[in-house]
Motif scaffolding. Sequence first.
Motif, PDB file in Angstrom:
ATOM      1  N   LEU A  34     -13.403   1.812   2.260  1.00 35.78           N
ATOM      2  CA  LEU A  34     -11.979   1.816   1.929  1.00 35.78           C
ATOM      3  C   LEU A  34     -11.751   2.209   0.478  1.00 35.78           C
ATOM      4  O   LEU A  34     -10.801   2.966   0.162  1.00 35.78           O
ATOM      5  CB  LEU A  34     -11.393   0.429   2.213  1.00 35.78           C
ATOM      6  N   LYS A  38      -9.599   5.605  -0.723  1.00 37.15           N
ATOM      7  CA  LYS A  38      -8.470   5.553  -1.660  1.00 37.15           C
ATOM      8  C   LYS A  38      -8.723   6.435  -2.868  1.00 37.15           C
ATOM      9  O   LYS A  38      -7.793   7.093  -3.369  1.00 37.15           O
ATOM     10  CB  LYS A  38      -8.234   4.105  -2.097  1.00 37.15           C
ATOM     11  N   THR A  50      -3.275   2.788   4.102  1.00 33.82           N
ATOM     12  CA  THR A  50      -4.598   2.413   4.604  1.00 33.82           C
ATOM     13  C   THR A  50      -4.576   0.957   5.045  1.00 33.82           C
ATOM     14  O   THR A  50      -3.961   0.091   4.415  1.00 33.82           O
ATOM     15  CB  THR A  50      -5.661   2.602   3.511  1.00 33.82           C
ATOM     16  N   ILE A  59     -11.484   1.628   9.537  1.00 32.59           N
ATOM     17  CA  ILE A  59     -10.437   1.827   8.532  1.00 32.59           C
ATOM     18  C   ILE A  59      -9.379   2.740   9.145  1.00 32.59           C
ATOM     19  O   ILE A  59      -9.697   3.821   9.645  1.00 32.59           O
ATOM     20  CB  ILE A  59     -10.996   2.449   7.243  1.00 32.59           C
ATOM     21  N   VAL A  61      -6.110   5.067   8.492  1.00 26.47           N
ATOM     22  CA  VAL A  61      -5.480   5.815   7.409  1.00 26.47           C
ATOM     23  C   VAL A  61      -4.352   6.644   8.014  1.00 26.47           C
ATOM     24  O   VAL A  61      -4.574   7.405   8.965  1.00 26.47           O
ATOM     25  CB  VAL A  61      -6.487   6.722   6.675  1.00 26.47           C
TER      26      VAL A  61
END
Length: 282
Positions: A34, A38, A50, A59, A61
């Motif tokens: 993560l 980012k 996210t 994850i 997104v």
Amino acid sequence: MADASDIITYIGVPLAVLGVLPIFYTFLNSFFTLRNIKRSLRKSGLEATTRGSFMAGVIEVSVPRFTITPLDRKEDEYWTQGRRPSPLKGGTWTTFNWNHLITSHAMQRVQYSSDLKVPQAEIDLEELFEYLLDRGAVPDAKGIHMLRVSGLWTPTGTSLMLSPGGTQTALRISMPDDSDGVLSLALQWKPEWNKRDRSSLPPGWMRLHLPAAKPSSSNEKAFSPTVERAAELDRISPTKTDDHDSVPLEKSDSQPKPKPSCSDDSRDGEEKIPSYTPAPTS
């Protein structure tokens, strides 16, 4: 001698720790993934949402999808590279600066940062070709012919536009990841190819250089006989006449004699002959 409680302590505790290790690994892997996602989105200049499930290792997104158009060619950013070119997959359109508009969002579920992709931006094919031609790209005749014949079934990797020198590929067909029914393209542009600016003419225009008109010696000689001839005529024609050179014209009082018409029976100096008309016979 070890009893049962000691066996449980020496064997059970390590087994419990080994059972918890995968959970810790998944948690740490999701956390670092993560953070890398980012960071990549921040470098690409994309504002995405996210959400991470650390225990499941997934994850989510939500990346925006854009519709882009070329800038005005009078702007400086029109001739420069993109402010934040994206290193992610599908982000080759960020190589240049565009007018962009968010049209939708694409949801992606990834487990590693390398699985993240930038949604392909939508642009009119004619505007894209015109922009690349203005930047100095050269059309690939074979690729354009194949695109005209095959359409959306053009093989992946087919070159459509070449570099300004015509040696490398600048625009090619890419894999249609999430664009079914739409032609997918990929840009490959290098900074050393930026050799044009706003002073360059747009595609299809031509600058004509006309020579300056200068009077030559032959033209000057062509005008001189005319001037000399006019001066000679002025010298020959007198402005005043002398008394002995002038001859007065006598005024004639006689009127011009009329011409004889066809009805006259006689002429001057000739005897008039009487007309004779024969009598009708019975």
